[in-house]
Design a protein around this motif. Structure first.
Motif, PDB file in Angstrom:
ATOM      1  N   TRP A   1      37.903  33.419  45.205  1.00 24.79           N
ATOM      2  CA  TRP A   1      38.015  32.533  44.046  1.00 24.79           C
ATOM      3  C   TRP A   1      38.224  33.349  42.784  1.00 24.79           C
ATOM      4  O   TRP A   1      37.719  34.467  42.655  1.00 24.79           O
ATOM      5  CB  TRP A   1      36.720  31.723  43.894  1.00 24.79           C
ATOM      6  CG  TRP A   1      36.674  30.885  42.644  1.00 24.79           C
ATOM      7  CD1 TRP A   1      37.207  29.642  42.456  1.00 24.79           C
ATOM      8  CD2 TRP A   1      36.059  31.237  41.398  1.00 24.79           C
ATOM      9  NE1 TRP A   1      36.967  29.209  41.177  1.00 24.79           N
ATOM     10  CE2 TRP A   1      36.265  30.159  40.500  1.00 24.79           C
ATOM     11  CE3 TRP A   1      35.357  32.359  40.952  1.00 24.79           C
ATOM     12  CZ2 TRP A   1      35.790  30.168  39.189  1.00 24.79           C
ATOM     13  CZ3 TRP A   1      34.892  32.383  39.652  1.00 24.79           C
ATOM     14  CH2 TRP A   1      35.104  31.286  38.770  1.00 24.79           C
ATOM     15  N   SER A   2      39.001  32.793  41.871  1.00 23.19           N
ATOM     16  CA  SER A   2      39.129  33.335  40.518  1.00 23.19           C
ATOM     17  C   SER A   2      39.214  32.164  39.564  1.00 23.19           C
ATOM     18  O   SER A   2      39.652  31.073  39.937  1.00 23.19           O
ATOM     19  CB  SER A   2      40.366  34.234  40.395  1.00 23.19           C
ATOM     20  OG  SER A   2      41.547  33.501  40.669  1.00 23.19           O
TER      21      SER A   2
ATOM     22  N   PRO B   1      44.377  36.377  40.122  1.00 22.95           N
ATOM     23  CA  PRO B   1      43.349  36.855  41.056  1.00 22.95           C
ATOM     24  C   PRO B   1      43.252  38.380  41.126  1.00 22.95           C
ATOM     25  O   PRO B   1      42.150  38.920  41.279  1.00 22.95           O
ATOM     26  CB  PRO B   1      43.771  36.251  42.390  1.00 22.95           C
ATOM     27  CG  PRO B   1      44.562  35.038  42.031  1.00 22.95           C
ATOM     28  CD  PRO B   1      45.283  35.398  40.763  1.00 22.95           C
TER      29      PRO B   1
ATOM     30  N   ARG C   1      39.860  40.334  40.217  1.00 22.48           N
ATOM     31  CA  ARG C   1      39.209  41.213  41.185  1.00 22.48           C
ATOM     32  C   ARG C   1      39.065  42.625  40.637  1.00 22.48           C
ATOM     33  O   ARG C   1      38.029  43.274  40.818  1.00 22.48           O
ATOM     34  CB  ARG C   1      40.023  41.226  42.482  1.00 22.48           C
ATOM     35  CG  ARG C   1      39.364  41.994  43.603  1.00 22.48           C
ATOM     36  CD  ARG C   1      40.251  42.035  44.826  1.00 22.48           C
ATOM     37  NE  ARG C   1      39.570  42.682  45.934  1.00 22.48           N
ATOM     38  CZ  ARG C   1      40.183  43.073  47.053  1.00 22.48           C
ATOM     39  NH1 ARG C   1      41.474  42.857  47.209  1.00 22.48           N
ATOM     40  NH2 ARG C   1      39.498  43.653  48.010  1.00 22.48           N
TER      41      ARG C   1
END
Length: 224
Positions: free
Chosen positions: A15-16, A22, A26
């Motif tokens: 999830w972002s 993303p 991350r």
């Protein structure tokens, strides 16, 4: 004092936040966790990634940080790498693209204690890591739960790990399952929990008053 290492396990994320790339998300999480480890005293620090995620380690580590490539992003794989006969060269030795030949390996610790920390807890206080390591003076294993659901923030163990250690998944394992595998309930210490960022419900748990986590904070100007 036993020789200890704290390893950030930079596993995949599921999830972002909406509107945030993303990969950028991350990378920011990983960089903040690695920056935290760099402030710890009396421990060595390292990161662990699968070969496919080596790019992430190279993007966030400090010079001199060791990188362990593991076949799967689990604490068990990290502990196995730490107790192997060789350890990876530090980043300082990988300048210019080195790191693929046998000459890049150096003798391992050997470490006597190790902690594996999830790579998505950017505002984690160093004191919480200290509390995870502390029980190893009298117990072979300690876990810190992740707040807000199943899973673990981190795992600490004496090395080599006890033979009863079950397969661990930082996203799914709960302390009760680990305790059930232990010969005696007292063999496992459960230390204070902390939040990870795995969904929208976790964002309000971030504490703007805490120092650090600049990279994650920069991506969330309206959320914290």
């Amino acid at each position: 004092m036993p020789r200890r290492v704290v390893v950030a396990l930079l596993g995949p994320i599921s999830w972002s936040p909406p509107g945030i790339d993303p990969v950028h998300w991350r990378t920011a999480l990983a960089e903040d966790v690695v920056d935290l480890l760099a402030t710890l005293n009396e421990v060595d620090t390292a990161v662990a990634v699968t070969p496919a995620d080596r790019w992430l380690a190279d993007a966030v580590i400090w010079p001199g940080t060791s990188v362990y490539e593991v076949p799967e992003p689990t604490p068990n794989a990290v502990f196995a790498a730490l107790t192997s006969t060789t350890a990876p060269a530090a980043d300082a030795d990988l300048v210019g693209g080195a790191g693929s030949g046998a000459g890049d390996e150096r003798p391992s610790g050997p470490y006597e204690q190790a902690a594996v920390i999830a790579g998505d807890a950017p505002d984690l206080p160093g004191l919480t890591i200290g509390k995870l390591l502390r029980p190893l003076t009298s117990r072979p294993l300690a876990v810190a739960p992740a707040e807000g659901g199943s899973g673990l923030l981190g795992v600490a163990a004496r090395l080599p790990v006890p033979p009863w250690l079950p397969p661990l998944d930082l996203d799914a394992t709960v302390p009760a399952a680990v305790r059930a595998a232990a010969p005696r309930p007292g063999d496992l210490a459960v230390t204070p929990s902390w939040h990870r960022l795995r969904g929208p419900a976790d964002l309000p748990r971030l504490d703007p008053a805490l120092g650090g986590w600049e990279n994650t904070r920069a991506l969330l100007p309206d959320a914290v």
